[in-house]
Design an enzyme around this catalytic site. Sequence first.
Site, short mmCIF file in Angstrom:
data_model
loop_
_atom_site.label_atom_id
_atom_site.label_comp_id
_atom_site.label_asym_id
_atom_site.label_seq_id
_atom_site.Cartn_x
_atom_site.Cartn_y
_atom_site.Cartn_z
N ASP A 144 37.77 38.24 41.84
CA ASP A 144 38.56 37.69 40.76
C ASP A 144 39.72 36.93 41.40
OD1 ASP A 144 39.59 37.32 38.10
OD2 ASP A 144 41.02 38.93 38.51
N ASP A 146 43.17 35.51 39.48
CA ASP A 146 44.50 35.87 38.97
C ASP A 146 44.73 37.36 39.11
OD1 ASP A 146 45.39 33.23 37.73
OD2 ASP A 146 43.47 33.52 36.72
#
EC number: 3.1.3.21
Length: 321
Positions: free
Chosen positions: A34, A36
């Site tokens: 991922d 953010d």
Amino acid sequence: MAEAEAGGDDGRCVRLNAERAQALLADVDTLLFDCDGVLWRGETAVPGAPETLTALRARGKRLAFITNNSSKTREAYAEKLRCLGFGAPAGPDAGREVFGTAYCTALYLRQRLTGPPAPKAYVLGSVALAAELEAVGVSCVGVGPEPLLGDGPGAWLDAPLEPDVRAVVVGFDPHFSYMKLTKAVRYLQQPDCLLVGTNMDNRLPLENGRFIAGTGCLVRAVEMAAQRQADIIGKPSRFIFDCVSQEYGIHPERTVMVGDRLDTDILLGVTCGLKTILTLTGVSSLRDVKSNQESDCMAKKKMVPDFYVDSIADLLPALQG
């Protein structure tokens, strides 16, 4: 929360120290990250994260970046990765490691909107989302500000609609408005019009512990008003993993999902048979893990990672040893 408090009786969610990390990485070919809250917060890289990815690349590991954020194209995400020191490919290969919900939504609509008329979508989202859709032949309307027209509900309902709209796509849209919501509902009164949400994240983490409302808040508003359930593209939906798997030829048993959210990243990994690592630089905490472990709800019990780290920089000692 101490390490002893984090692990459950099933041995899941243990701290990934250097020894465990070396053993894990020996059995892994591909790492899915991922972005953010894992690699960066806002426009600032997590300390040590660029060096960690550089070391993983040097070890011959394949990296892919799976983000629910629909506000950038694949190429724009690749540029951000390069600017923050993560070493993404440039040139014709720019973006090939990135699987964002804008790109994967485009792949989904290309599959679903076959036959006449030509595919067209009403987009509550960014210019980047529209660009990814248009790249696969889906024309887009609705991007940008859309103020209320007229002085009451009757006038709002009389606002002209585009013909032949076959999908309403809801992504991150800072221009979300009552007028857009009203138009979306009107398009969705056609039973063959698809409702597609890029993701259901309720908030987006920024620097210094701040956050903003996420796309899931907008998707829910459209779902409630239209009395329809959206097809969700992003994590934890398996569709976004299938997009990666088809392009990468992934073997799940030799793949790790690294994320900061239990309800998206970790749940995706568990659902798809991947090893999972929770990093504590983003949304979810060890307190959240413990709550899930102790829950009587089987759905929550699934949202428990195999390992956790304070930051992905914790992998560096294993890579430098």
